[in-house]
Design an enzyme around this catalytic site. Structure first.
Site, PDB file in Angstrom:
ATOM      1  N   GLU A   1      40.747  47.977  40.016  1.00  0.00           N
ATOM      2  CA  GLU A   1      42.090  47.530  39.584  1.00  0.00           C
ATOM      3  C   GLU A   1      42.040  46.586  38.390  1.00  0.00           C
ATOM      4  OE1 GLU A   1      40.322  46.376  41.967  1.00  0.00           O
ATOM      5  OE2 GLU A   1      40.638  44.223  42.232  1.00  0.00           O
TER       6      GLU A   1
ATOM      7  N   GLY B   1      39.257  40.152  47.680  1.00  0.00           N
ATOM      8  CA  GLY B   1      39.710  38.773  47.818  1.00  0.00           C
ATOM      9  C   GLY B   1      38.667  38.061  48.652  1.00  0.00           C
ATOM     10  N   GLU B   2      39.078  37.545  49.775  1.00  0.00           N
ATOM     11  CA  GLU B   2      38.140  36.882  50.687  1.00  0.00           C
ATOM     12  C   GLU B   2      38.330  37.480  52.078  1.00  0.00           C
ATOM     13  OE1 GLU B   2      35.529  34.832  50.270  1.00  0.00           O
ATOM     14  OE2 GLU B   2      35.372  35.180  52.415  1.00  0.00           O
ATOM     15  N   SER B   3      37.308  38.196  52.528  1.00  0.00           N
ATOM     16  CA  SER B   3      37.430  38.931  53.789  1.00  0.00           C
ATOM     17  C   SER B   3      37.716  38.025  54.987  1.00  0.00           C
ATOM     18  CB  SER B   3      36.176  39.773  54.038  1.00  0.00           C
ATOM     19  OG  SER B   3      35.033  38.966  53.965  1.00  0.00           O
TER      20      SER B   3
ATOM     21  N   ILE C   1      32.392  41.674  41.610  1.00  0.00           N
ATOM     22  CA  ILE C   1      32.650  40.230  41.684  1.00  0.00           C
ATOM     23  C   ILE C   1      32.285  39.719  43.074  1.00  0.00           C
ATOM     24  CG2 ILE C   1      34.416  38.416  41.468  1.00  0.00           C
ATOM     25  CD1 ILE C   1      36.041  40.438  39.753  1.00  0.00           C
ATOM     26  N   ARG C   2      31.284  38.881  43.152  1.00  0.00           N
ATOM     27  CA  ARG C   2      30.771  38.423  44.463  1.00  0.00           C
ATOM     28  C   ARG C   2      30.744  39.616  45.432  1.00  0.00           C
ATOM     29  NH1 ARG C   2      33.549  35.280  47.548  1.00  0.00           N
ATOM     30  NH2 ARG C   2      35.541  35.638  46.529  1.00  0.00           N
TER      31      ARG C   2
ATOM     32  N   ARG D   1      27.918  41.131  53.309  1.00  0.00           N
ATOM     33  CA  ARG D   1      29.100  40.572  52.648  1.00  0.00           C
ATOM     34  C   ARG D   1      28.911  39.995  51.252  1.00  0.00           C
ATOM     35  NH1 ARG D   1      31.818  36.236  55.897  1.00  0.00           N
ATOM     36  NH2 ARG D   1      32.842  35.869  53.928  1.00  0.00           N
TER      37      ARG D   1
ATOM     38  N   HIS E   1      35.688  46.629  41.750  1.00  0.00           N
ATOM     39  CA  HIS E   1      37.129  46.376  41.580  1.00  0.00           C
ATOM     40  C   HIS E   1      37.745  47.325  40.549  1.00  0.00           C
ATOM     41  CE1 HIS E   1      37.651  42.500  43.781  1.00  0.00           C
ATOM     42  NE2 HIS E   1      36.348  42.450  43.613  1.00  0.00           N
TER      43      HIS E   1
ATOM     44  N   CYS F   1      35.943  45.967  47.700  1.00  0.00           N
ATOM     45  CA  CYS F   1      35.255  44.673  47.800  1.00  0.00           C
ATOM     46  C   CYS F   1      35.533  44.008  49.161  1.00  0.00           C
ATOM     47  CB  CYS F   1      35.619  43.792  46.622  1.00  0.00           C
ATOM     48  SG  CYS F   1      34.352  42.566  46.284  1.00  0.00           S
TER      49      CYS F   1
HETATM   50  N1  GLN Z   1      32.205  38.601  49.224  1.00  0.00           N
HETATM   51  C1  GLN Z   1      33.620  38.409  49.396  1.00  0.00           C
HETATM   52  C2  GLN Z   1      33.994  38.342  50.877  1.00  0.00           C
HETATM   53  O1  GLN Z   1      33.195  38.126  51.725  1.00  0.00           O
HETATM   54  C3  GLN Z   1      34.384  39.523  48.717  1.00  0.00           C
HETATM   55  C4  GLN Z   1      34.473  39.324  47.242  1.00  0.00           C
HETATM   56  C5  GLN Z   1      35.575  40.059  46.559  1.00  0.00           C
HETATM   57  O2  GLN Z   1      36.423  40.706  47.184  1.00  0.00           O
HETATM   58  N2  GLN Z   1      35.625  39.957  45.250  1.00  0.00           N
HETATM   59  O3  GLN Z   1      35.152  38.476  51.197  1.00  0.00           O
END
Ligand code: GLN
Length: 198
Positions: A183, A54-56, A145-146, A117, A181, A86
């Protein structure tokens, strides 16, 4: 008693992990169920915990807000398996690179790895790549993903999978961290691996 596997439900890919865990539980024939957790009091009943992507920045902020930061560290100390994918991998790390300013993320420090990150995110938003994971047989499709990158691993960390020589799945005793990921595809082998750590 039925075993409970918690998925930290503060933000991110929560439902997908619950489904993947339940799929893995069924494949392994375990007497267990995956549940969403949000409060410190819910951790004691768990045999293992999964921190999703998600977003850390948001996840760590919420961990602190709900008083989950210390209880999760205690859970790791009690040798319960904890997996992070992630953003979850970022949250588990001991060190992050380039963290400055107000959006700085303070990780839990549960696995001796240094993580960058948004390493892949800057080059390519998302991509897929088959990964060879020992003991898995045919390759596992890694969905990035990112994605963060693991730039350094401590001597007690076992590298389970790499992509272009960089670690993407690592383990230190009861802690499992991956930058992709698992999942998001219909393949429960990574979740099965995690359940076997219990
Ligand atoms: N780069 C994202 C972060 O800093 C993580 C991306 C993800 O979980 N798909 O949280």
């Amino acid at each position: 008693m039925i075993m409970k596997i918690g998925v930290l439900a503060l933000q991110g890919d929560v439902g997908e992990h619950v489904s993947s865990l339940n799929f893995a539980i069924e494949n392994l024939g375990l007497d267990a169920e995956a549940i969403e957790v949000r409060r410190p009091g819910e951790l004691a009943q768990l045999s293992a915990l999964l921190i999703p992507g998600g977003e850390s920045t948001t996840i760590v902020k919420q961990l602190k807000r709900f008083g989950l930061f210390e209880p999760i560290i205690n859970m790791a100390d009690a040798e319960k398996p904890i997996m992070g994918t992630c953003a979850g991998c970022i949250v588990l790390a001991s060190k992050l690179v380039d963290e400055v300013g107000p959006r700085k993320v303070e990780p839990l420090g549960l696995i001796d790895i240094t993580v960058n990150r948004n390493a892949y995110g800057r080059q390519r938003e998302s991509f897929e790549k088959p990964l060879k994971i020992p003991g898995f047989g045919y390759p596992f499709m890694g969905v990035f993903i990112r994605a963060p990158s693991i730039v350094e691993v401590g001597e007690n960390v076992e590298v389970l999978a790499t992509m272009d020589k960089e670690p993407v799945m690592v383990r230190q005793k009861n802690i499992l961290a991956l930058t992709f990921h698992p999942e998001l595809i219909l393949d429960s082998r990574v979740h099965q691996y995690f359940l076997k750590m219990i």
